[in-house]
Design an enzyme around this catalytic site. Structure first.
Site, PDB file in Angstrom:
ATOM      1  N   GLY A 113      44.738  58.338  44.346  1.00 28.55           N
ATOM      2  CA  GLY A 113      43.333  57.936  44.393  1.00 28.55           C
ATOM      3  C   GLY A 113      42.836  58.070  45.827  1.00 28.55           C
ATOM      4  NE  ARG A 144      46.198  43.332  44.868  1.00 34.46           N
ATOM      5  CZ  ARG A 144      45.436  43.652  45.922  1.00 34.46           C
ATOM      6  NH1 ARG A 144      45.995  44.142  47.014  1.00 34.46           N
ATOM      7  NH2 ARG A 144      44.145  43.462  45.894  1.00 34.46           N
ATOM      8  CD  GLU A 202      50.668  39.337  49.310  1.00 35.81           C
ATOM      9  OE1 GLU A 202      49.502  39.067  49.634  1.00 35.81           O
ATOM     10  OE2 GLU A 202      51.025  40.465  49.006  1.00 35.81           O
ATOM     11  CG  HIS A 215      47.888  41.557  51.725  1.00 33.45           C
ATOM     12  ND1 HIS A 215      47.943  41.167  50.408  1.00 33.45           N
ATOM     13  CD2 HIS A 215      46.986  42.565  51.770  1.00 33.45           C
ATOM     14  CE1 HIS A 215      47.106  41.909  49.694  1.00 33.45           C
ATOM     15  NE2 HIS A 215      46.512  42.763  50.499  1.00 33.45           N
TER      16      HIS A 215
END
Ligand code: 8YV
Length: 311
Positions: A148, A227, A256, A274
């Site tokens: 993507g 993810r 997380e 992250h």
């Protein structure tokens, strides 16, 4: 007219400031002061990891917009939202470059063991030892799980490192010339660096499991900027402990911000909290796009960036 919105995850101070300046009444879900707030709220604002399930939506009868400040919206029950006539927006595009930059940073970090080398110098180990040789990134084989926006941006960067690029996705893309593999396992078997760049959610849960890690093999590295849910984390920990893969560089995790202590103790990993989109410039652009979506919604205009399911 001031509109009541519910904030369901921590937001950066500059975004809260912008919301207040735009006259929104922001109710923080962790300490709602106004007892009547839930029935006044017409929009929800949260980050990519925010959970918006049916139970929450039932408590908010007048919500018509869920504005996610993030590209991923796997925490949102989009089907339930659509069912209730609620639109979901997100912030695609503005964070692509940052995420791709970090992905390359992690490829270099784990391949060349940059954090470990830094520690080696700080600890004074250089005085009587030599840092072990690492592995070349230039010219190595890079496999992208997902082609993507973000996958393409990573490929573009990897091409500048003369990496040989392959990918897997639901279908081969007619507009890219990289080698296509039908399955993640086949891709893993043919690359040195396997980079995960697919959305989270049910369709990709534990996509990278035992067989993919086996296929990646003892010389392969796993990089995840997507993810945590896409990787079967206990299987990954086992593969790293048994050295059935060479290493992993991870920006995202299960549960997380709690990170499995076993993973934190391993020497063959690079771990970041992250931060793929966490630059001042990008977080400001994400906040601005979220505010644009809110404004368009309240003005009854076309929303700039609804999620594909709501287009
Ligand atoms: C952050 C992300 O989690 O965009 C995403 O999907 O994972 C990140 O950019 C977050 O949403 C920051 O607000």
């Amino acid at each position: 007219m001031a509109h009541d919105i519910l904030q369901i995850s921590p937001l950066p101070p500059f975004m809260l400031k912008a919301l207040h300046e735009a006259d929104y009444i922001v109710h923080d879900h962790t300490h709602i002061k106004d007892p009547g707030a839930l029935s006044k709220v017409t929009a929800i604002v949260g980050t990519g990891s925010a959970k918006v399930d049916q139970k929450l939506l039932q408590m908010l009868p007048h919500v018509k917009l869920i504005a996610i400040c993030g590209v991923g919206y796997d925490g949102v029950d989009v089907a339930a939202a659509i069912d209730k006539g609620i639109t979901v927006t997100h912030t695609p595009g503005v964070l692509t470059d940052d995420v791709a930059d970090l992905a390359m940073g992690l490829v270099l970090s784990i391949g060349r063991r940059i954090p470990q080398a830094d520690k080696f110098v700080r600890n004074g180990d250089w005085v009587d030892d030599m840092f072990a040789l690492t592995h070349q990134v230039s010219g190595a084989r890079l496999g992208l799980v997902g082609m993507g926006r973000i996958g393409r941006a990573i490929a573009k960067r990897a091409a500048a490192f003369d990496m040989r690029i392959a990918y897997t996705s639901r279908q081969a893309k007619s507009d890219v010339s990289y080698t296509f593999y039908q399955t993640v396992t086949n891709l893993a078997a043919n690359v040195d660096y396997l980079v995960v760049a697919v959305p989270g959610g049910d369709s990709t849960q534990n996509l990278i499991g035992h067989s993919v890690l086996q296929a990646l093999g003892t010389k392969g590295y796993l990089i995840n900027i997507a993810r945590g849910s896409v990787v079967d984390q206990p299987e990954l920990v086992q593969a790293l402990k048994n050295k059935t893969i060479a290493g992993a560089a991870l920006d995202v995790f299960w549960d997380e911000p709690i990170v499995d202590p076993e993973l934190r103790r391993l020497p063959n990993v690079v771990l970041t909290p992250h931060i793929a989109s966490a630059t001042m410039e990008t977080r400001q652009a994400m906040a601005a796009l979220t505010l644009d979506n809110l404004q368009a919604f309240y003005e009854g205009k076309a929303l700039p960036t609804p999620v594909p399911e709501c287009q």
